[in-house]
Design a protein around this motif. Structure first.
Motif, PDB file in Angstrom:
ATOM      1  N   VAL A  57       0.733  -1.272   0.000  1.00  0.00           N
ATOM      2  CA  VAL A  57       0.000   0.000   0.000  1.00  0.00           C
ATOM      3  C   VAL A  57       0.769   1.334   0.000  1.00  0.00           C
ATOM      4  N   ILE A  58       0.278   2.403  -0.360  1.00  0.00           N
ATOM      5  CA  ILE A  58       0.345   3.826   0.013  1.00  0.00           C
ATOM      6  C   ILE A  58       1.062   4.803  -0.935  1.00  0.00           C
ATOM      7  N   CYS A  59       0.566   6.023  -1.228  1.00  0.00           N
ATOM      8  CA  CYS A  59       1.273   7.112  -1.946  1.00  0.00           C
ATOM      9  C   CYS A  59       0.695   8.518  -1.782  1.00  0.00           C
ATOM     10  N   TYR A  60       0.678   9.438  -2.753  1.00  0.00           N
ATOM     11  CA  TYR A  60       0.782  10.868  -2.494  1.00  0.00           C
ATOM     12  C   TYR A  60      -0.185  11.844  -3.171  1.00  0.00           C
ATOM     13  N   LEU A  61      -0.191  13.163  -2.598  1.00  0.00           N
ATOM     14  CA  LEU A  61      -0.996  14.230  -3.198  1.00  0.00           C
ATOM     15  C   LEU A  61      -0.641  15.654  -2.775  1.00  0.00           C
ATOM     16  N   SER A  62      -0.995  16.617  -3.602  1.00  0.00           N
ATOM     17  CA  SER A  62      -0.976  18.065  -3.365  1.00  0.00           C
ATOM     18  C   SER A  62      -0.951  18.793  -4.695  1.00  0.00           C
ATOM     19  N   SER A  63      -1.761  19.848  -4.834  1.00  0.00           N
ATOM     20  CA  SER A  63      -1.844  20.551  -6.106  1.00  0.00           C
ATOM     21  C   SER A  63      -1.155  21.898  -6.031  1.00  0.00           C
ATOM     22  N   LEU A  64      -0.623  22.311  -7.168  1.00  0.00           N
ATOM     23  CA  LEU A  64       0.095  23.586  -7.243  1.00  0.00           C
ATOM     24  C   LEU A  64      -0.770  24.622  -7.937  1.00  0.00           C
ATOM     25  N   THR A  65      -0.682  25.878  -7.490  1.00  0.00           N
ATOM     26  CA  THR A  65      -1.432  26.972  -8.113  1.00  0.00           C
ATOM     27  C   THR A  65      -0.462  27.830  -8.912  1.00  0.00           C
ATOM     28  N   VAL A  66      -0.789  28.048 -10.156  1.00  0.00           N
ATOM     29  CA  VAL A  66       0.055  28.893 -11.001  1.00  0.00           C
ATOM     30  C   VAL A  66      -0.499  30.304 -10.966  1.00  0.00           C
ATOM     31  N   VAL A  67       0.322  31.276 -10.576  1.00  0.00           N
ATOM     32  CA  VAL A  67      -0.094  32.673 -10.499  1.00  0.00           C
ATOM     33  C   VAL A  67       0.514  33.422 -11.666  1.00  0.00           C
ATOM     34  N   ASN A  68      -0.319  34.037 -12.489  1.00  0.00           N
ATOM     35  CA  ASN A  68       0.166  34.802 -13.638  1.00  0.00           C
ATOM     36  C   ASN A  68       0.402  36.243 -13.219  1.00  0.00           C
TER      37      ASN A  68
ATOM     38  N   GLU B 151       0.666  14.937  -5.160  1.00  0.00           N
ATOM     39  CA  GLU B 151      -0.020  15.228  -3.895  1.00  0.00           C
ATOM     40  C   GLU B 151       0.869  14.867  -2.704  1.00  0.00           C
ATOM     41  N   PRO B 152       1.986  15.573  -2.474  1.00  0.00           N
ATOM     42  CA  PRO B 152       2.883  15.220  -1.362  1.00  0.00           C
ATOM     43  C   PRO B 152       2.236  15.388   0.005  1.00  0.00           C
ATOM     44  N   ASP B 153       1.409  16.419   0.176  1.00  0.00           N
ATOM     45  CA  ASP B 153       0.769  16.632   1.478  1.00  0.00           C
ATOM     46  C   ASP B 153      -0.217  15.513   1.788  1.00  0.00           C
ATOM     47  N   ALA B 154      -0.918  15.070   0.772  1.00  0.00           N
ATOM     48  CA  ALA B 154      -1.922  14.024   0.991  1.00  0.00           C
ATOM     49  C   ALA B 154      -1.278  12.687   1.331  1.00  0.00           C
ATOM     50  N   ILE B 155      -0.195  12.334   0.617  1.00  0.00           N
ATOM     51  CA  ILE B 155       0.438  11.048   0.932  1.00  0.00           C
ATOM     52  C   ILE B 155       1.075  11.097   2.315  1.00  0.00           C
TER      53      ILE B 155
ATOM     54  N   LEU C 297       9.626  12.430   4.479  1.00  0.00           N
ATOM     55  CA  LEU C 297      10.713  13.315   4.056  1.00  0.00           C
ATOM     56  C   LEU C 297      10.829  13.336   2.530  1.00  0.00           C
ATOM     57  N   ALA C 298      10.698  12.167   1.898  1.00  0.00           N
ATOM     58  CA  ALA C 298      10.764  12.117   0.429  1.00  0.00           C
ATOM     59  C   ALA C 298       9.641  12.941  -0.196  1.00  0.00           C
ATOM     60  N   ALA C 299       8.441  12.869   0.397  1.00  0.00           N
ATOM     61  CA  ALA C 299       7.308  13.655  -0.116  1.00  0.00           C
ATOM     62  C   ALA C 299       7.565  15.152   0.062  1.00  0.00           C
ATOM     63  N   MET C 300       8.136  15.529   1.205  1.00  0.00           N
ATOM     64  CA  MET C 300       8.412  16.945   1.448  1.00  0.00           C
ATOM     65  C   MET C 300       9.547  17.455   0.558  1.00  0.00           C
ATOM     66  N   LYS C 301      10.517  16.611   0.262  1.00  0.00           N
ATOM     67  CA  LYS C 301      11.581  17.012  -0.661  1.00  0.00           C
ATOM     68  C   LYS C 301      11.005  17.245  -2.059  1.00  0.00           C
ATOM     69  N   TRP C 302      10.095  16.361  -2.461  1.00  0.00           N
ATOM     70  CA  TRP C 302       9.440  16.540  -3.766  1.00  0.00           C
ATOM     71  C   TRP C 302       8.682  17.867  -3.787  1.00  0.00           C
ATOM     72  N   LYS C 303       7.982  18.142  -2.696  1.00  0.00           N
ATOM     73  CA  LYS C 303       7.224  19.383  -2.607  1.00  0.00           C
ATOM     74  C   LYS C 303       8.164  20.584  -2.637  1.00  0.00           C
ATOM     75  N   ALA C 304       9.277  20.495  -1.923  1.00  0.00           N
ATOM     76  CA  ALA C 304      10.219  21.618  -1.867  1.00  0.00           C
ATOM     77  C   ALA C 304      10.791  21.913  -3.246  1.00  0.00           C
ATOM     78  N   GLU C 305      11.163  20.889  -3.970  1.00  0.00           N
ATOM     79  CA  GLU C 305      11.757  21.092  -5.290  1.00  0.00           C
ATOM     80  C   GLU C 305      10.756  21.732  -6.244  1.00  0.00           C
ATOM     81  N   ASN C 306       9.495  21.387  -6.109  1.00  0.00           N
ATOM     82  CA  ASN C 306       8.473  21.954  -6.993  1.00  0.00           C
ATOM     83  C   ASN C 306       8.063  23.368  -6.575  1.00  0.00           C
ATOM     84  N   LEU C 307       8.094  23.655  -5.275  1.00  0.00           N
ATOM     85  CA  LEU C 307       7.733  24.995  -4.801  1.00  0.00           C
ATOM     86  C   LEU C 307       8.878  25.982  -4.943  1.00  0.00           C
ATOM     87  N   ASN C 308      10.098  25.505  -4.746  1.00  0.00           N
ATOM     88  CA  ASN C 308      11.249  26.398  -4.702  1.00  0.00           C
ATOM     89  C   ASN C 308      11.862  26.677  -6.077  1.00  0.00           C
ATOM     90  N   ARG C 309      11.412  25.931  -7.093  1.00  0.00           N
ATOM     91  CA  ARG C 309      11.962  26.155  -8.416  1.00  0.00           C
ATOM     92  C   ARG C 309      11.548  27.522  -8.938  1.00  0.00           C
TER      93      ARG C 309
END
Length: 423
Positions: free
Chosen positions: A7-18, A373-377, A411-423
């Motif tokens: 079992v088990i995996c992930y979620l979280s959506s990103l908002t694009v601001v123009n 969805e890193p927060d959800a997983i 931690l792996a989920a949060m690293k994924w989230k960090a790389e996507n948010l901090n880019r």
């Protein structure tokens, strides 16, 4: 023998601001993005778990480690009862009245597995009924639990008895090359189990019904279609009658493919969390993990047979007369073979755990990328924290864990989230 898998995996959506178009006279303004610290985020999430929950999870997992040793010791005791306590000789005397060897072996093997089931029942009841109730993970009364346990035994009995009759028939014909032929037929037997398991065995224990039409089902099937998982239905099965554990899978091949989740997951998790879990499970399917594990375990079976041959020859030289087993071809060698393989797989537990832990990490990464969805997983990992040790030591995880520990997965989920948010 029980082979089985989970079992088990992930979620979280990103908002694009123009950004708004800049006025002619204005200079472009660059705003610094807030930095997301994955380590701090992981620590903060883990700190939401109560000390009582962590203590319970630690106790449950550490007790499970000790049960590995107790089970091997108990298996040695059962083998001793058959080989030195005289049970094997008595079974041979009962089966000895039948002239044809295959039929005689059939009687011996059937009686051997029946007696083994009865002799192992005490430790089985403790670890799979009383212990599960002690920690609050089981939803079954004793009659319900024993009915399921008996069903499991009967399924294994129906599959194992003819398999071992065939094995010993091949042993008689192949003489000293029995271990090579034994490896081959065992691998073929695993192929059959993998093929029939989702279609014929799973429905014996739970009822599978289609998930109701709606946004969740559409989202799951859309994710499957986007990742070339050719499945048109999602099933839910009633595992809550047995346990409180979350579970899901994407299994099968050709016409046996199916996406399924248990009702614990469906009733206690959000749509994002469920999608994240199934993203992980689709990772197993798309990355062909069942075939990779099958190949890896098949490669372990061959040296296992060779080592068992070496050990058995030593034992037969010393105790063969007492066991009434002059060679491997004698059916009274069966209890020794069963124990030697039990001990072999116990010894290589760190190796098999590392193999499964590797594919779980790959499926985690796949699920993060498809479900996003890193927060959800991470939330799912927190919800299931009461039966999973959060942060074991390095060697404890390496030796005993067939999945990454909760801290490393969050931690792996949060690293994924960090790389996507901090880019």
């Amino acid at each position: 023998m029980k082979f089985l898998l989970v079992v088990i995996c992930y979620l979280s959506s990103l908002t694009v601001v123009n950004a708004k178009p800049a006025q002619v006279a204005a200079k472009p303004v660059t705003q610094a993005k807030p930095f997301f610290d994955s380590q701090k985020a992981t620590t903060a999430l883990i700190n939401t778990i109560s000390p009582a929950t962590r203590a319970k999870a630690d106790s449950y997992c550490e007790g499970g480690h000790w049960l590995l040793f107790w089970n091997v010791g108990y298996a040695a005791f059962i083998a001793w009862l058959f080989l030195f306590g005289g049970l094997s000789r008595r079974l041979k005397n009962i089966a000895g009245g039948i002239s044809k060897p295959n039929r005689s072996n059939l009687v011996y093997i059937a009686l051997y597995f029946l007696l083994s089931f009865l002799l192992t029942l005490p430790i089985d009841i403790y670890q799979n009924y009383f212990r599960e109730h002690q920690y609050g993970y089981s939803n079954q009364n004793f009659v319900q639990w024993f009915t399921g346990d008996l069903t499991t035994f009967l399924v294994a009995f129906v599959l194992a008895v003819p398999f071992f009759v065939l094995v010993y028939a091949i042993f008689r014909k192949t003489k000293e090359q029995w271990w090579l032929w034994g490896s081959g037929i065992t691998v073929a037997f695993l192929v059959v189990i993998i093929a029939i398991y989702p279609v014929f065995i799973l429905p014996m224990f739970n009822n599978y019904t289609p998930v109701k039409n709606g946004p969740l089902k559409e989202r799951i099937l859309s994710m499957a279609k986007a990742n070339q998982v050719a499945i048109n239905e999602v099933y839910v099965y009633n595992e809550s009658q047995q346990t409180k554990v979350f579970n899901a899978s994407v299994t099968g091949f050709a016409g046996t493919r199916m996406i399924s989740l248990n009702d614990n997951l469906l009733n206690n998790c959000t749509d994002n969390e469920i999608t994240a879990v199934l993203g992980h499970e689709m990772g197993h399917y798309v990355l062909n993990h069942i075939y990779i594990l099958f190949l890896e375990f098949s490669l372990l079976i061959i040296p296992g047979f060779r080592l068992v041959k070496w050990a058995l020859n030593k034992l037969l030289l010393k105790y063969g007369e007492r066991w009434q087993a002059g060679s491997i071809q004698d059916i009274t060698s069966l209890p020794a073979i069963v124990f030697l393989f039990t001990f072999y797989f116990f010894i290589i537990t760190p190796l098999t755990n590392s193999a499964t832990r590797t594919i779980e990490i790959e499926a985690d990464n796949y699920g993060l990328n498809v479900a996003r969805e890193p927060d959800a997983i991470a939330s799912v990992f927190l919800k299931s924290a009461d039966y999973n040790k959060i942060a074991p030591g390095y060697w404890e995880e390496t030796i005993f864990f067939d999945h990454p520990c909760r801290r490393n997965r969050i931690l792996a989920a949060m690293k994924w989230k960090a790389e996507n948010l901090n880019r």
